[in-house]
Design a protein around this motif. Structure first.
Motif, PDB file in Angstrom:
ATOM      1  N   ARG A  12      13.016  14.295  -1.995  1.00 43.27           N
ATOM      2  CA  ARG A  12      12.027  15.189  -1.593  1.00 43.27           C
ATOM      3  C   ARG A  12      10.951  14.199  -0.861  1.00 43.27           C
ATOM      4  N   LEU A  13      10.164  14.719   0.112  1.00 46.65           N
ATOM      5  CA  LEU A  13       9.027  13.827   0.853  1.00 46.65           C
ATOM      6  C   LEU A  13       7.891  14.506   0.109  1.00 46.65           C
ATOM      7  N   VAL A  14       7.054  13.226  -0.106  1.00 47.63           N
ATOM      8  CA  VAL A  14       5.722  13.439  -0.726  1.00 47.63           C
ATOM      9  C   VAL A  14       4.682  12.322  -0.357  1.00 47.63           C
ATOM     10  N   GLU A  15       3.327  12.792  -0.469  1.00 45.79           N
ATOM     11  CA  GLU A  15       2.446  11.826  -0.125  1.00 45.79           C
ATOM     12  C   GLU A  15       2.175  10.710  -1.292  1.00 45.79           C
ATOM     13  N   GLY A  16       1.538   9.641  -0.697  1.00 47.98           N
ATOM     14  CA  GLY A  16       1.596   8.475  -1.466  1.00 47.98           C
ATOM     15  C   GLY A  16       2.440   7.651  -1.970  1.00 47.98           C
ATOM     16  N   GLY A 142      14.376  19.940   7.922  1.00 45.21           N
ATOM     17  CA  GLY A 142      13.776  20.571   9.217  1.00 45.21           C
ATOM     18  C   GLY A 142      12.059  20.928   8.953  1.00 45.21           C
ATOM     19  N   LYS A 143      11.745  21.513   7.824  1.00 46.03           N
ATOM     20  CA  LYS A 143      10.608  21.841   7.289  1.00 46.03           C
ATOM     21  C   LYS A 143       9.783  20.709   6.722  1.00 46.03           C
ATOM     22  N   GLU A 144      10.332  19.405   6.858  1.00 47.25           N
ATOM     23  CA  GLU A 144       9.725  18.174   6.475  1.00 47.25           C
ATOM     24  C   GLU A 144       9.512  18.275   4.927  1.00 47.25           C
ATOM     25  N   LYS A 145      10.375  18.807   4.243  1.00 41.93           N
ATOM     26  CA  LYS A 145      10.092  19.066   2.723  1.00 41.93           C
ATOM     27  C   LYS A 145      10.711  17.786   1.894  1.00 41.93           C
TER      28      LYS A 145
END
Length: 158
Positions: A12-16, A142-145
Motif C-alpha cells: 500500500r502507498l502511504v504518506e510519511g 491506477g488509483k495510486e492506493k
C-alpha cells in the motif's frame, strides 16, 4: 539443470514513508507501507528466486513478526537469499522485474535499479531487466492506493 521462478508482491502507498524500488530511493509524495523498507520489486524478485529453488518465500524466510526485519533493507535481504541459493547449489542466470504503478514515472531510475539488483545478485547488469507499467488509472495501482511488482528468473545448478 535450469529452473524458473515467479514472484509477485503488493504494498500500500502511504504518506510519511520513503519510496524504495529495487534498492533505489525514488522521490515521491508517497511511500510503500511494510514491515521492512517495503521494496515491492525486490520482494517479488526474492520470491521468484526462492520459488525457483523450492525454498519457500520471503514470508517464511523473513517473517513480518520478527523484529529484526523491522525497517530492513531489502537489498540486504536479497543478499541473504543469494547465499541460500548458493548453499543449495544454484546461481541465477537472469531476472526480469515489472513494477506496476501509476506514479511516479520510473524511467529515470531504471538503470540505477538494474545496477543495484545486478550487484546484489552478482550478475552482469545486462542479465537483469527492470521495467515499469501503469494500469491506465484502473485498479488500486491506477488509483495510486498501492504498487505491485512481478518478477521471473532463471537459475541453474552450480
Amino acid at each position: 539443470m535450469l529452473r524458473i521462478g515467479h514472484g509477485m508482491d503488493v504494498h500500500r502507498l502511504v504518506e510519511g514513508r520513503k519510496l524504495i524500488l529495487c534498492g533505489v530511493e525514488v522521490p515521491h509524495t508517497l511511500g510503500l507501507l511494510g514491515h521492512s523498507d517495503a521494496d515491492v520489486a525486490t520482494h517479488a524478485l526474492m520470491d521468484a528466486l526462492l520459488g525457483a529453488a523450492a525454498l519457500g518465500d520471503i514470508g517464511k524466510l523473513f517473517p513480518d513478526t520478527d523484529i529484526q526485519y523491522k525497517g530492513a533493507d531489502s537489498i540486504g535481504l536479497l543478499r541473504v537469499v543469494m547465499r541460500r541459493l548458493k548453499e543449495k547449489g544454484y546461481r541465477p542466470v537472469n531476472a526480469d522485474v515489472t513494477i506496476v504503478a501509476q506514479k511516479p514515472k520510473l524511467r529515470p531510475y531504471i538503470d540505477a535499479m538494474r545496477a543495484r539488483l545486478a550487484e546484489a545478485m552478482e550478475l552482469e547488469v545486462e542479465l537483469v531487466n527492470v521495467k515499469a507499467t501503469t494500469t491506465e488509472h484502473m485498479g488500486f495501482e491506477g488509483k495510486e492506493k498501492g504498487m505491485s511488482a512481478h518478477a521471473v528468473c532463471l537459475i541453474e545448478t552450480l
